[in-house]
Design an enzyme around this catalytic site. Structure first.
Site: not given
Ligand SMILES: [Zn+2]
Length: 291
Positions: A111, A154, A156, A234
């Site tokens: 991120h 991931d 996200h 995740d």
């Molecule tokens: Zn994540």
């Protein structure tokens, strides 16, 4: 397969934060028991960070003078974050020598954008420096390879990595992620060399694997010499932070599919916060070794 790791990444923590030392320790214990070979991580230098991040961002993390509700300013975090970047670089170097490598470290990185918080993201999302981005940029700068595909699984969106490599002709960035009411709120559609596969709801293993098949087809077309994987776990159905419906078994299939592309591969750990993560990691690495 080599595991790049340093026990030092277990030293720091923020009470109650899901990105905890335990999540790494539990993976470490299982991989050790399974007989994986470990190699010690070393910190990267400031020049490495400046290959992808602004001077302003590096200075901010180094000084510790920043506030981010998700990504706390913890004493020593600059050095811990440099150690995670160094582990990603080491994994990249091992992969170029022909062996697969997995960076088992924290904090995660995908991120973190050029100047820290990526465009449109509310926070840094547990990330200080973009581990995988520094490793990829370093591989390209060294001139040993010309093209890298970064695959981000991931749950996200890999918004920081996308921001760093947007319009870079040497990089294909691919992200499969949950979209809608989930951090960071980007990755709804593809942009030039950044291909996004958003899922609006949790899916079955079969559906995810079908979409991954399309994504891997794009990697084959791009024909990179090296594949870098932002491996978050995740997307597992029991993940307390995100979750996309995947079973632990699906990670073995994902690993095998990537391995069948028959390229040099290195893997960098991103997120994954549930009790199933160690088994997911083991399945994934075994799949990568089998394919
Ligand atoms: Zn994540």
């Amino acid at each position: 397969m080599r595991i790049v790791f340093s026990e030092r990444c277990l030293e720091y923590f923020e009470p109650g934060h899901p990105e905890s030392p335990e999540r790494i320790l539990n993976i470490y214990v299982l991989l050790k028991k399974e007989g994986f070979k470990f190699i010690e991580a070393e910190p990267c230098c400031e020049e490495d960070l400046l290959m992808v991040h602004s001077e302003e961002h590096v200075k901010r993390i180094k000084s510790g003078e920043f506030y981010d509700p998700d990504t706390p300013s913890i004493p020593g975090i600059y050095d811990y974050a440099r150690l995670a970047v160094g582990a990603a670089i080491k994994s990249m170097e091992i992969s170029l020598e022909g062996e697969k490598a997995f960076s088992l470290m924290r904090p995660p990185g995908h991120h973190a954008g050029v100047n820290g918080r990526a465009l449109g993201a509310p926070t840094l999302g547990f990330c200080y420096f973009n581990n995988i981005a520094v490793a990829c940029r370093k591989a390209l700068r060294n001139g040993e390879i010309n093209k890298i595909a970064i695959l981000d699984i991931d749950c996200h969106h890999g918004n920081g990595t996308q921001e760093i490599f947007f319009r870079d002709p040497q990089v294909l960035f691919i992200s499969l992620h949950r979209y809608g009411g989930i951090y960071p709120g980007t990755g709804e559609r593809s942009l030039e060399n950044c291909l996004n596969y958003p899922f609006l709801h949790p899916v079955s293993d079969e559906e995810y694997i079908r979409v991954l098949g399309f994504a891997l087809g794009e990697i084959e077309k791009f024909n990179p010499e090296l594949i870098a994987i932002s491996a978050g776990f995740d997307a597992h159905k029991c993940d307390p932070v995100c979750g996309l419906g995947l079973s632990a078994k699906s990670y073995a299939v994902i690993g095998r599919m990537i391995s069948k592309l028959n390229r040099k591969v290195f893997i960098v750990l991103e997120g994954g916060y549930g009790g199933e993560v160690p088994q997911c990691v083991l399945n994934f690495l075994k799949g990568l070794e089998e394919g």
